[in-house]
Design a protein around this motif. Structure first.
Motif, short mmCIF file in Angstrom:
data_model
loop_
_atom_site.label_atom_id
_atom_site.label_comp_id
_atom_site.label_asym_id
_atom_site.label_seq_id
_atom_site.Cartn_x
_atom_site.Cartn_y
_atom_site.Cartn_z
N PRO A 14 0.80 -1.23 0.00
CA PRO A 14 0.00 0.00 0.00
C PRO A 14 0.84 1.29 0.00
CG PRO A 14 -0.83 -1.53 1.65
CD PRO A 14 0.47 -2.08 1.14
N GLN A 15 2.11 1.18 0.31
CA GLN A 15 2.98 2.35 0.31
C GLN A 15 3.39 2.77 -1.10
OE1 GLN A 15 6.26 2.05 3.07
NE2 GLN A 15 5.00 0.94 4.54
N GLY A 16 3.01 1.98 -2.09
CA GLY A 16 3.31 2.31 -3.48
C GLY A 16 4.79 2.34 -3.77
N LEU A 17 5.51 1.40 -3.22
CA LEU A 17 6.95 1.37 -3.42
C LEU A 17 7.29 1.14 -4.89
CD1 LEU A 17 7.93 -0.84 -0.34
CD2 LEU A 17 7.98 1.64 -0.52
N GLN A 18 8.24 1.91 -5.37
CA GLN A 18 8.74 1.73 -6.73
C GLN A 18 9.98 0.86 -6.67
OE1 GLN A 18 7.17 2.96 -9.50
NE2 GLN A 18 5.58 3.59 -8.05
N TRP A 19 9.96 -0.22 -7.43
CA TRP A 19 11.08 -1.15 -7.41
C TRP A 19 12.03 -0.84 -8.55
CZ3 TRP A 19 10.29 -4.64 -3.39
CH2 TRP A 19 11.38 -5.45 -3.11
N ASN A 20 13.27 -0.55 -8.22
CA ASN A 20 14.30 -0.29 -9.22
C ASN A 20 15.13 -1.57 -9.36
OD1 ASN A 20 16.61 0.44 -10.63
ND2 ASN A 20 16.62 2.51 -9.78
N PHE A 21 14.76 -2.39 -10.35
CA PHE A 21 15.41 -3.68 -10.50
C PHE A 21 16.88 -3.55 -10.90
CE2 PHE A 21 10.98 -5.05 -10.78
CZ PHE A 21 11.00 -6.11 -9.89
N ALA A 22 17.21 -2.54 -11.69
CA ALA A 22 18.61 -2.34 -12.06
C ALA A 22 19.45 -2.03 -10.83
CB ALA A 22 18.73 -1.21 -13.09
N GLN A 23 18.94 -1.17 -9.98
CA GLN A 23 19.66 -0.85 -8.74
C GLN A 23 19.76 -2.09 -7.85
OE1 GLN A 23 17.72 2.01 -6.23
NE2 GLN A 23 19.48 2.23 -4.88
N THR A 24 18.66 -2.83 -7.75
CA THR A 24 18.64 -4.04 -6.92
C THR A 24 19.68 -5.04 -7.41
OG1 THR A 24 16.29 -3.72 -6.48
CG2 THR A 24 17.17 -5.92 -6.07
N MET A 25 19.75 -5.23 -8.72
CA MET A 25 20.68 -6.21 -9.28
C MET A 25 22.13 -5.73 -9.24
SD MET A 25 18.67 -8.64 -9.70
CE MET A 25 19.83 -9.80 -10.36
N SER A 26 22.35 -4.44 -9.04
CA SER A 26 23.72 -3.92 -8.99
C SER A 26 24.33 -4.01 -7.59
CB SER A 26 23.74 -2.47 -9.47
OG SER A 26 23.13 -1.62 -8.51
N LEU A 27 23.55 -4.42 -6.62
CA LEU A 27 24.06 -4.54 -5.26
C LEU A 27 25.07 -5.67 -5.17
CD1 LEU A 27 20.70 -4.11 -3.33
CD2 LEU A 27 22.52 -2.43 -3.55
N PRO A 28 26.02 -5.60 -4.24
CA PRO A 28 27.01 -6.68 -4.10
C PRO A 28 26.33 -8.01 -3.75
CG PRO A 28 27.35 -4.98 -2.40
CD PRO A 28 26.23 -4.53 -3.28
N TRP A 29 26.94 -9.10 -4.15
CA TRP A 29 26.36 -10.43 -3.99
C TRP A 29 26.04 -10.75 -2.53
CZ3 TRP A 29 28.53 -13.99 -0.80
CH2 TRP A 29 29.86 -13.77 -0.43
N TRP A 30 26.87 -10.28 -1.62
CA TRP A 30 26.71 -10.68 -0.23
C TRP A 30 25.49 -10.08 0.45
CZ3 TRP A 30 26.99 -6.44 2.82
CH2 TRP A 30 27.73 -5.36 2.36
N VAL A 31 24.90 -9.02 -0.10
CA VAL A 31 23.69 -8.47 0.53
C VAL A 31 22.51 -9.42 0.36
CG1 VAL A 31 24.45 -6.08 0.26
CG2 VAL A 31 22.91 -7.08 -1.45
N TRP A 32 22.61 -10.33 -0.57
CA TRP A 32 21.54 -11.31 -0.78
C TRP A 32 21.58 -12.43 0.24
CZ3 TRP A 32 17.96 -9.99 -4.26
CH2 TRP A 32 18.31 -9.01 -5.18
N THR A 33 22.64 -12.52 1.04
CA THR A 33 22.76 -13.62 2.00
C THR A 33 21.92 -13.40 3.25
OG1 THR A 33 24.73 -12.67 3.08
CG2 THR A 33 25.10 -14.15 1.20
N GLY A 34 21.36 -12.22 3.44
CA GLY A 34 20.54 -11.96 4.62
C GLY A 34 19.38 -12.94 4.75
N GLY A 35 18.72 -13.22 3.64
CA GLY A 35 17.62 -14.19 3.67
C GLY A 35 18.09 -15.59 4.01
N LEU A 36 19.26 -15.95 3.49
CA LEU A 36 19.82 -17.27 3.81
C LEU A 36 20.20 -17.35 5.29
CD1 LEU A 36 22.15 -17.82 0.71
CD2 LEU A 36 19.92 -18.87 1.17
N LEU A 37 20.79 -16.27 5.80
CA LEU A 37 21.15 -16.25 7.22
C LEU A 37 19.89 -16.33 8.09
CD1 LEU A 37 23.92 -13.52 7.06
CD2 LEU A 37 24.26 -15.97 7.47
N GLY A 38 18.84 -15.63 7.69
CA GLY A 38 17.58 -15.70 8.42
C GLY A 38 16.99 -17.09 8.38
N ALA A 39 17.04 -17.73 7.21
CA ALA A 39 16.51 -19.09 7.08
C ALA A 39 17.30 -20.06 7.95
CB ALA A 39 16.54 -19.54 5.63
N TYR A 40 18.63 -19.90 7.97
CA TYR A 40 19.45 -20.75 8.83
C TYR A 40 19.08 -20.53 10.29
CZ TYR A 40 23.21 -22.38 11.73
OH TYR A 40 23.90 -22.99 12.73
#
Length: 147
Positions: free
Chosen positions: A55-81
């Motif tokens: 409902p906040q109408g967030l705009q998703w910038n996929f190019a920016q999201t994909m340009s982030l360093p690989w290790w920022v994606w590990t947060g979900g894995l760490l949470g799952a562990y």
């Protein structure tokens, strides 16, 4: 006043974690599988976040999201562990020992993160009082486990 509110919110987050462990442990009993329980827990959390975020109408910038360093994606894995490990360990260790050990692990790593200012944390050098605080927490876990 803001500092007191922040401390209260942090305490509440810790309390929620302890409750989450018990709830997820019972979910595991009901479903018969710790990984399925973790999946259900994350699915419910994802739905809750979607209800808040969409409902906040967030705009998703996929190019920016994909340009982030690989290790920022590990947060979900760490949470799952974290969630799955706690689901598996809860009936074996009990709530007090499990939380004590988890907090000790969190504190020890946070001391390193603070000391070096890693992952965007402000630098807070390791000092004798900070090491003493960590040692007291470890001693507390030993006492909780023994008695």
């Amino acid at each position: 006043m803001i500092q007191i509110l922040l401390f209260a919110l942090a305490l509440l987050a810790g309390a929620a974690t302890a409750l989450q462990i018990g709830v997820n442990s019972q979910l595991r009993v009901g479903l018969g599988n710790p990984f399925q329980a973790g999946l259900v827990s994350f699915a419910v959390g994802t739905i809750a976040l979607a209800i808040i975020a969409l409902p906040q109408g967030l705009q998703w910038n996929f190019a920016q999201t994909m340009s982030l360093p690989w290790w920022v994606w590990t947060g979900g894995l760490l949470g799952a562990y974290f969630v799955t490990a706690l689901i598996i360990l809860a009936p074996r260790l009990g709530a007090s020992t499990l939380i004590g050990l988890a907090l000790t692990g969190q504190l020890l790593v946070s001391l390193v993160l603070d000391h070096y200012g890693l992952l965007g944390f402000p630098v807070q050098r390791l000092s004798l009082p900070r090491m003493l605080g960590a040692a007291l927490l470890i001693a507390g876990v030993v006492l909780i486990r023994r008695f």
